[in-house]
Design a protein around this motif. Structure first.
Motif, mmCIF file in Angstrom:
data_model
loop_
_atom_site.group_PDB
_atom_site.id
_atom_site.type_symbol
_atom_site.label_atom_id
_atom_site.label_comp_id
_atom_site.label_asym_id
_atom_site.label_seq_id
_atom_site.Cartn_x
_atom_site.Cartn_y
_atom_site.Cartn_z
ATOM 1 N N THR A 236 27.434 45.585 36.192
ATOM 2 C CA THR A 236 27.151 44.143 36.218
ATOM 3 C C THR A 236 27.676 43.454 37.476
ATOM 4 O O THR A 236 27.398 42.266 37.670
ATOM 5 C CB THR A 236 27.781 43.470 34.983
ATOM 6 N N ASN A 237 28.427 44.197 38.286
ATOM 7 C CA ASN A 237 29.062 43.637 39.489
ATOM 8 C C ASN A 237 29.956 42.441 39.133
ATOM 9 O O ASN A 237 30.101 41.495 39.924
ATOM 10 C CB ASN A 237 27.998 43.219 40.520
ATOM 11 N N LYS A 238 30.571 42.505 37.975
ATOM 12 C CA LYS A 238 31.438 41.430 37.510
ATOM 13 C C LYS A 238 32.892 41.810 37.729
ATOM 14 O O LYS A 238 33.299 42.948 37.495
ATOM 15 C CB LYS A 238 31.183 41.172 36.021
ATOM 16 N N ARG A 239 33.670 40.835 38.172
ATOM 17 C CA ARG A 239 35.085 41.061 38.451
ATOM 18 C C ARG A 239 35.909 40.711 37.215
ATOM 19 O O ARG A 239 35.852 39.580 36.720
ATOM 20 C CB ARG A 239 35.522 40.218 39.652
ATOM 21 N N LEU A 240 36.680 41.659 36.711
ATOM 22 C CA LEU A 240 37.463 41.476 35.496
ATOM 23 C C LEU A 240 38.935 41.647 35.823
ATOM 24 O O LEU A 240 39.319 42.542 36.586
ATOM 25 C CB LEU A 240 37.056 42.490 34.436
ATOM 26 N N VAL A 241 39.769 40.782 35.245
ATOM 27 C CA VAL A 241 41.213 40.841 35.441
ATOM 28 C C VAL A 241 41.866 41.064 34.088
ATOM 29 O O VAL A 241 41.724 40.245 33.175
ATOM 30 C CB VAL A 241 41.752 39.555 36.095
ATOM 31 N N PHE A 242 42.589 42.183 33.971
ATOM 32 C CA PHE A 242 43.208 42.571 32.705
ATOM 33 C C PHE A 242 44.714 42.353 32.757
ATOM 34 O O PHE A 242 45.341 42.473 33.814
ATOM 35 C CB PHE A 242 42.930 44.045 32.397
ATOM 36 N N LEU A 243 45.277 42.076 31.582
ATOM 37 C CA LEU A 243 46.724 42.033 31.391
ATOM 38 C C LEU A 243 47.097 43.050 30.327
ATOM 39 O O LEU A 243 46.433 43.143 29.287
ATOM 40 C CB LEU A 243 47.184 40.634 30.955
ATOM 41 N N THR A 244 48.179 43.788 30.577
ATOM 42 C CA THR A 244 48.651 44.763 29.610
ATOM 43 C C THR A 244 50.154 44.919 29.736
ATOM 44 O O THR A 244 50.740 44.550 30.771
ATOM 45 C CB THR A 244 47.950 46.128 29.813
ATOM 46 N N ASN A 245 50.760 45.437 28.683
ATOM 47 C CA ASN A 245 52.193 45.726 28.724
ATOM 48 C C ASN A 245 52.457 47.221 28.863
ATOM 49 O O ASN A 245 53.588 47.674 28.690
ATOM 50 C CB ASN A 245 52.891 45.186 27.471
ATOM 51 N N ASN A 246 51.404 47.987 29.181
ATOM 52 C CA ASN A 246 51.542 49.425 29.387
ATOM 53 C C ASN A 246 51.582 49.711 30.889
ATOM 54 O O ASN A 246 50.658 49.363 31.618
ATOM 55 C CB ASN A 246 50.379 50.178 28.730
#
Length: 377
Positions: A268-278
């Motif tokens: 999709t050429n979409k920019r995703l920003v993830f948050l994790t505690n791992n």
């Protein structure tokens, strides 16, 4: 050998009947019941689920049309609209809540080795909600908007086999984030959720319980970068950073560092920003874990249709409001767990059903197309 048994009775042979009796005895479900037992009620509702009956009248008409075969299908009581409505209203909902947990415990090992698209040894759960529109004139307790009624179903899905392990049904006004208070975190498990569940005080509870979460960050979340880690940009990962919260309230709610991963989806050429505690798994694995959350979108039609069918069946009780919601939760969970225990979970997600004309036939079922290896009993 078949010995003239119906398909419906052969399918239900894979369920532990004795566990139902234990649940019924525990809550005295059949106390002073002479003709229509809890098992009869469960068979009627299971038949309605597998053949997609849409109302009490539909269930009654369908079952009465094959009344000579009801005994061979396992039904001993007389099926009538009023009897089924009274049973749905008066029977203790904890009977089916306990039985649903029994079925889930049986079904989960059958799907434990199913691929989920990511190399992960721990349990992986997806949390999401779906809003189901209702007519205010029929469901006056389902408050949502001024001229619109709705209920919201919150589902925690085990992505190994797409088995629901927790379902809560609330009115449409309840925000998604409040469901995190109802879930008991499992140590070592991963919980994947969208931005609607970003509440750092509640996410910190998952961290304290040794659980991991993967979610997307919001634009207004203030983060300060502490460290940047090397990444392979050919995989789609653009950055892998250790960050801390800088807003005072957020930092007090979640004082530990977080991991921020930026990923570009090639499709999709979409920019995703993830948050994790791992901080252990590779950044690409974290991105794939979030991508696996999309499986819950495929599961939603099954839960929506089950709840809508149950609401139509329970339409006589709709004026009771919150008691209806409280009793619907185990019913929906029990019916969905039944489908997965029988190995019919994939079919229910696709919207496939058994035509009632086939369920009462006396054909032999040596191997059901969806049944997993191993018997439930």
């Amino acid at each position: 050998m078949n010995a003239g048994r119906t398909i419906f009775s052969q399918v239900l042979d894979h369920l532990p009947w004795y566990e139902v009796q234990k649940c019924v005895t525990r809550y005295r479900g059949d106390y002073q019941q002479k003709s229509f037992s809890c098992w009869d009620q469960y068979l009627c509702m299971s038949f309605a689920q597998l053949t997609y009956r849409e109302s009490l009248r539909d269930i009654e008409a369908c079952l009465r049309s094959m009344s000579p075969k009801l005994y061979h299908m396992g039904l001993r009581g007389r099926v009538a609209r009023s009897t089924l409505a009274d049973a749905n209203e008066a029977r203790d909902w904890r009977i089916y809540a306990d039985f649903a947990q029994v079925l889930i415990a049986i079904a989960r090992p059958l799907y434990s080795h199913d691929p989920i698209g990511v190399d992960l040894d721990q349990n992986l759960y997806a949390l999401d909600s779906t809003t189901i529109d209702l007519c205010l004139s029929l469901f006056p307790w389902a408050k949502f908007r001024k001229t619109k009624g709705a209920v919201k179903m919150h589902t925690l899905l085990d992505l190994h086999g797409n088995i629901p392990t927790f379902i809560d049904i609330t009115d449409g006004k309840v925000h998604d984030v409040h469901i995190l208070d109802e879930i008991i975190p499992e140590a070592g498990a991963f919980y994947v959720m969208d931005r609607g569940y970003v509440d750092f005080a509640r996410l910190f509870v998952l961290t304290l319980c040794s659980s991991f979460f993967v979610t997307r960050t919001k634009e207004n979340v203030l983060l300060q970068r502490r460290y940047s880690h090397p990444v392979d940009k050919t995989t789609g990962v653009r950055s892998d950073q250790t960050v801390i919260l800088t807003a005072i309230d957020s930092a007090m709610a979640y004082p530990d560092p977080l991991r921020r991963i930026t990923y570009v989806d090639a499709e999709t050429n979409k920019r995703l920003v993830f948050l994790t505690n791992n901080f252990v798994l590779p950044a690409l694995t974290i991105a794939l874990i979030y991508k696996s959350r999309w499986q819950i979108e495929l599961f939603k039609p099954a839960t929506d249709s089950t709840l809508c069918c149950t609401l139509r069946v329970r339409s006589d009780d709709c004026v009771r409001g919150e008691p209806v919601l409280r009793s619907l939760r185990p019913g929906v969970l029990c019916l969905l767990a039944t489908a997965h225990t029988l190995g019919l979970g994939e079919a229910s997600q696709r919207g496939d059903t058994f035509p009632s004309v086939e369920m009462d036939e006396s054909s032999s079922v040596p191997e059901l197309s969806g049944v997993r290896s191993g018997r439930a009993d």
